[in-house]
Design a protein around this motif. Structure first.
Motif, PDB file in Angstrom:
ATOM      1  N   ALA A  11       0.835  -1.209   0.000  1.00 41.01           N
ATOM      2  CA  ALA A  11       0.000   0.000   0.000  1.00 41.01           C
ATOM      3  C   ALA A  11       0.869   1.258   0.000  1.00 41.01           C
ATOM      4  N   LEU A  12       1.946   1.238   0.764  1.00 40.85           N
ATOM      5  CA  LEU A  12       2.854   2.396   0.798  1.00 40.85           C
ATOM      6  C   LEU A  12       3.529   2.623  -0.552  1.00 40.85           C
ATOM      7  N   LEU A  13       3.929   1.543  -1.202  1.00 42.68           N
ATOM      8  CA  LEU A  13       4.584   1.693  -2.506  1.00 42.68           C
ATOM      9  C   LEU A  13       3.608   2.219  -3.555  1.00 42.68           C
ATOM     10  N   GLU A  14       2.370   1.735  -3.539  1.00 44.94           N
ATOM     11  CA  GLU A  14       1.359   2.246  -4.476  1.00 44.94           C
ATOM     12  C   GLU A  14       1.055   3.712  -4.184  1.00 44.94           C
ATOM     13  N   ALA A  15       0.923   4.041  -2.915  1.00 41.38           N
ATOM     14  CA  ALA A  15       0.631   5.421  -2.530  1.00 41.38           C
ATOM     15  C   ALA A  15       1.795   6.343  -2.899  1.00 41.38           C
ATOM     16  N   ALA A  16       3.005   5.892  -2.652  1.00 44.13           N
ATOM     17  CA  ALA A  16       4.175   6.709  -2.990  1.00 44.13           C
ATOM     18  C   ALA A  16       4.283   6.903  -4.495  1.00 44.13           C
ATOM     19  N   GLY A  21       4.064  10.760  -8.622  1.00 47.92           N
ATOM     20  CA  GLY A  21       3.611  11.111  -9.964  1.00 47.92           C
ATOM     21  C   GLY A  21       2.932  12.469 -10.022  1.00 47.92           C
ATOM     22  N   THR A  22       2.277  12.857  -8.938  1.00 50.43           N
ATOM     23  CA  THR A  22       1.561  14.136  -8.940  1.00 50.43           C
ATOM     24  C   THR A  22       2.318  15.246  -8.216  1.00 50.43           C
ATOM     25  N   SER A  23       2.985  14.914  -7.104  1.00 52.70           N
ATOM     26  CA  SER A  23       3.626  15.942  -6.278  1.00 52.70           C
ATOM     27  C   SER A  23       5.147  15.879  -6.290  1.00 52.70           C
ATOM     28  N   GLY A  24       5.715  14.886  -6.986  1.00 55.69           N
ATOM     29  CA  GLY A  24       7.170  14.727  -6.957  1.00 55.69           C
ATOM     30  C   GLY A  24       7.616  13.933  -5.749  1.00 55.69           C
ATOM     31  N   PRO A  28       4.719  15.095   0.902  1.00 50.69           N
ATOM     32  CA  PRO A  28       4.773  14.911   2.355  1.00 50.69           C
ATOM     33  C   PRO A  28       4.531  13.451   2.767  1.00 50.69           C
ATOM     34  N   ALA A  29       5.276  13.035   3.761  1.00 48.37           N
ATOM     35  CA  ALA A  29       5.138  11.673   4.277  1.00 48.37           C
ATOM     36  C   ALA A  29       3.705  11.412   4.728  1.00 48.37           C
ATOM     37  N   LYS A  30       3.070  12.403   5.325  1.00 45.92           N
ATOM     38  CA  LYS A  30       1.689  12.237   5.783  1.00 45.92           C
ATOM     39  C   LYS A  30       0.759  11.978   4.601  1.00 45.92           C
ATOM     40  N   GLU A  31       0.975  12.654   3.468  1.00 42.38           N
ATOM     41  CA  GLU A  31       0.151  12.428   2.274  1.00 42.38           C
ATOM     42  C   GLU A  31       0.285  10.982   1.809  1.00 42.38           C
ATOM     43  N   ILE A  32       1.507  10.470   1.786  1.00 40.10           N
ATOM     44  CA  ILE A  32       1.757   9.092   1.347  1.00 40.10           C
ATOM     45  C   ILE A  32       1.116   8.105   2.322  1.00 40.10           C
ATOM     46  N   ALA A  33       1.331   8.328   3.611  1.00 41.04           N
ATOM     47  CA  ALA A  33       0.755   7.434   4.625  1.00 41.04           C
ATOM     48  C   ALA A  33      -0.769   7.453   4.570  1.00 41.04           C
TER      49      ALA A  33
END
Length: 186
Positions: A11-16, A21-24, A28-33
């Motif tokens: 899930a973290l890898l997909e989110a990252a 892709g959108t924010s570079g 933020p780590a919180k956005e990914i988490a």
């Protein structure tokens, strides 16, 4: 590894991947988490440094691209399999746009990634090219390395254009590979 830990990593890898892709890669780590549905502590437990996460996303995407070739080969004629794989590679390159800044930053944490990329994708594309050449569907005067670079150059970002533009450019290249093709004599 426990199943829930593996789910969290996936899930973290997909989110990252999505966030990069959108924010570079400085998303933020919180956005990914949050995208992964886990806490920030879980992100840092699995990927203590930002470079660890960037490398893991990059390697996962390279592996997925390389691993797509056998299924395409089994399901399609060689020329079609090659074309479909090149379009899959184009999608990978679109994902990589978010990673490009980090990969070309000079950070020694990323030094091994270009080698990993070529080690996984050059032989994969080589086998697809060999089969398509042997069937007479494409010309024989292209190397896997140069074709990887050619597609990458066609996928450089263009203002106001997205992945569909890159896909059209790659389709033109694939048509060019067919020009002058003939059945190779043993």
């Amino acid at each position: 590894m426990r199943a829930d830990a593996q789910r969290n990593i996936d899930a973290l890898l997909e989110a990252a991947k999505a966030a990069f892709g959108t924010s570079g890669v400085d998303a933020p780590a919180k956005e990914i988490a949050d995208l992964a549905g886990v806490g920030v502590g879980t992100l840092y437990r699995h990927f203590p440094q930002r470079s660890d996460l960037v490398k893991a996303v990059f390697q996962r995407e390279v592996d997925a691209c390389a691993d797509a070739a056998p299924a395409l080969t089994a399901a399609h004629e060689p020329g079609v399999a090659l074309g479909k794989w090149l379009h899959r590679y184009t999608e990978f390159l679109a994902t990589k746009r978010g990673l490009a800044t980090a990969l070309h930053s000079g950070d020694p944490a990323f030094d091994a990634l270009p080698g990993y990329f070529m080690q996984r994708l050059e032989p994969t594309l080589g086998s697809l090219l060999e089969a398509a050449t042997a069937s007479g569907e494409i010309r024989a005067d292209i190397s896997p390395k140069y074709l990887l670079y050619a597609v990458a150059n066609l996928c450089l970002p263009v203002a106001d254009e997205g992945v569909a533009y890159s896909q059209r450019m790659v389709a033109l290249l694939i048509d060019g590979l067919r020009y002058g093709a003939e059945l190779q004599q043993p």
